[in-house]
Design an enzyme around this catalytic site. Sequence first.
Site, short mmCIF file in Angstrom:
data_model
loop_
_atom_site.label_atom_id
_atom_site.label_comp_id
_atom_site.label_asym_id
_atom_site.label_seq_id
_atom_site.Cartn_x
_atom_site.Cartn_y
_atom_site.Cartn_z
N GLY A 8 0.73 -1.18 -0.05
CA GLY A 8 0.08 0.19 -0.05
C GLY A 8 0.73 1.24 -0.16
N ARG A 36 -1.42 -0.25 -7.46
CA ARG A 36 -1.55 0.90 -8.31
C ARG A 36 -0.10 1.44 -8.44
NH1 ARG A 36 -3.39 6.57 -5.56
NH2 ARG A 36 -3.24 5.59 -3.29
N ASP A 51 -0.67 -7.22 -5.80
CA ASP A 51 -1.96 -7.09 -4.94
C ASP A 51 -1.78 -8.29 -3.92
OD1 ASP A 51 -4.53 -8.02 -4.59
OD2 ASP A 51 -4.95 -8.46 -6.56
N TYR A 140 -15.18 -2.08 7.51
CA TYR A 140 -13.79 -1.39 7.74
C TYR A 140 -13.55 -1.94 9.23
CZ TYR A 140 -9.77 1.90 8.34
OH TYR A 140 -8.68 2.53 8.81
P1 NAD Z 1 -4.69 4.71 1.47
O1 NAD Z 1 -6.16 4.36 0.90
O2 NAD Z 1 -4.16 6.22 1.20
O3 NAD Z 1 -3.87 3.74 0.97
C1 NAD Z 1 -4.01 2.42 0.78
C2 NAD Z 1 -3.22 1.84 -0.40
O4 NAD Z 1 -3.69 0.52 -0.50
C3 NAD Z 1 -3.60 2.61 -1.63
O5 NAD Z 1 -2.42 3.10 -2.28
C4 NAD Z 1 -4.18 1.25 -2.62
O6 NAD Z 1 -3.80 1.32 -3.83
C5 NAD Z 1 -3.56 0.11 -1.87
N1 NAD Z 1 -4.43 -1.12 -1.97
C6 NAD Z 1 -5.75 -1.25 -2.13
N2 NAD Z 1 -5.94 -2.48 -2.57
C7 NAD Z 1 -4.67 -3.19 -2.65
C8 NAD Z 1 -4.58 -4.47 -3.14
N3 NAD Z 1 -5.28 -5.63 -3.17
N4 NAD Z 1 -3.09 -4.83 -3.03
C9 NAD Z 1 -2.20 -3.94 -2.74
N5 NAD Z 1 -2.46 -2.72 -2.61
C10 NAD Z 1 -3.66 -2.14 -2.23
O7 NAD Z 1 -4.79 4.35 3.05
P2 NAD Z 1 -3.90 4.94 3.92
O8 NAD Z 1 -4.41 5.91 4.57
O9 NAD Z 1 -2.31 5.08 3.71
O10 NAD Z 1 -3.96 3.96 5.10
C11 NAD Z 1 -2.83 2.87 5.34
C12 NAD Z 1 -3.14 2.11 6.69
O11 NAD Z 1 -3.52 2.83 7.73
C13 NAD Z 1 -4.44 1.30 6.34
O12 NAD Z 1 -4.41 0.01 7.11
C14 NAD Z 1 -5.61 2.10 6.93
O13 NAD Z 1 -6.54 1.25 7.72
C15 NAD Z 1 -4.61 2.85 8.21
N6 NAD Z 1 -5.24 3.90 8.82
C16 NAD Z 1 -5.45 4.92 8.16
C17 NAD Z 1 -5.81 6.07 8.63
C18 NAD Z 1 -5.65 7.48 8.00
O14 NAD Z 1 -6.43 8.59 8.45
N7 NAD Z 1 -4.92 7.61 6.69
C19 NAD Z 1 -6.10 6.13 9.76
C20 NAD Z 1 -6.34 4.90 10.50
C21 NAD Z 1 -5.69 3.86 9.96
C1 AKB Z 2 -11.01 6.62 7.92
O1 AKB Z 2 -11.73 7.39 8.25
O2 AKB Z 2 -11.31 5.29 7.32
C2 AKB Z 2 -9.64 6.23 8.34
C3 AKB Z 2 -9.49 5.93 9.71
C4 AKB Z 2 -9.75 6.69 10.73
O3 AKB Z 2 -9.22 4.62 10.01
N1 AKB Z 2 -9.05 7.65 8.22
#
Ligand code: NAD
Ligand code: AKB
Length: 313
Positions: A8, A36, A51, A140
């Site tokens: 990711g 991607r 993937d 989620y």
């Molecule tokens: P994001 O959506 O920005 O990035 C996720 C990435 O995963 C994307 O680049 C997407 O292309 C990739 N992806 C989707 N399906 C895929 C697959 N089948 N194989 C490989 N890659 C794939 O999300 P993020 O904000 O960077 O989140 C990263 C982690 O942090 C996640 O586990 C998310 O749950 C966690 N998280 C994020 C936040 C936040 O506010 N950003 C908050 C809490 C938890």
């Molecule tokens: C979302 O809003 O889904 C994320 C998270 C808090 O996990 N930013």
Amino acid sequence: MNRIVVTGAAGQVGSEMVEALRDRYGRDAVLATDIREPGDPGEFGPFRPLDVTNPHAVAEVVRSHAADCVYHLAAILSARGESAPQQAWAVNMGGLYNVLEVARREGCSVFTPSSIAAFGPSTPADPTPQDTIQRPNTVYGVTKVAGELLSDYYHERFGVDARGVRYPGLISYLTPPGGGTTDFAVEIYYEAVAHGRYTCFLGPETQLDMMYMPDAIRGSIELMEVDPESLHHRNAFNMTAMQVTPESLAAAIREHIPEFTIEYDVDPVRQAIADSWPRRIDDSAARDEWGWKPEYDLAAMTADMIAHLRARR
Ligand code: NAD
Ligand code: AKB
């Protein structure tokens, strides 16, 4: 730990995690992967398409990089998950299972973020204790609770060094967020700098935990480097830096852009998700077990966000 695969890696967290890990361990030690292509794969490299729902591909990438650690960031976030629950389950649970299985076989450590989304409407909302009721009502959130438990299971049953945190909403200026409920807290800064106004999809008093991305990245790497003997809550540390509402964000922005205005056009789906999440999580376990301490509060984050977004215009 110095051969790392990041899944990711093109996402909001991954794009900054990869750079931080490369600064620390060396460019070639960190292989970025995503389903991607990032903006410029050459510039972003080393990069390989991956993937995470394909177990053979996950195993091949980890083996060929001789990785001893996986930062597993591939996921479908909350709002996007509600539009495609089956895909969210396949990516979030299937991907984590594939990563934990290869970690078990190859002896890798694993970092996987959980989220404040792992809590639900029956969780005490203010403060939300480290160990409490977890009955989320989004797909989620269900995958995040199950992921915390599966990671603990792989540690206890197979000795996999799996660690993780429950991130709050993350605010950053490098890569836009990928379909979450807390995306408003990023969009508000982009729109304030670009247009001086923002229409928010959550109501004015909706309070949620948030954190600036540099704190999230630093804290995650610190957790992965700490002596595991000090860890009791391995895979689900509550972690926060501040509590904000759309109104408090708007007020902080007005310190820099006095003419900024905010309007509200509430999206019932995302409002219901936000209302099911904590208003303030208690992150004392992270502070006690591995020394977690944020550096950015709302004022410091706002000044830094606006300066960076202005510099890019
Ligand atoms: P994001 O959506 O920005 O990035 C996720 C990435 O995963 C994307 O680049 C997407 O292309 C990739 N992806 C989707 N399906 C895929 C697959 N089948 N194989 C490989 N890659 C794939 O999300 P993020 O904000 O960077 O989140 C990263 C982690 O942090 C996640 O586990 C998310 O749950 C966690 N998280 C994020 C936040 C936040 O506010 N950003 C908050 C809490 C938890
Ligand atoms: C979302 O809003 O889904 C994320 C998270 C808090 O996990 N930013």
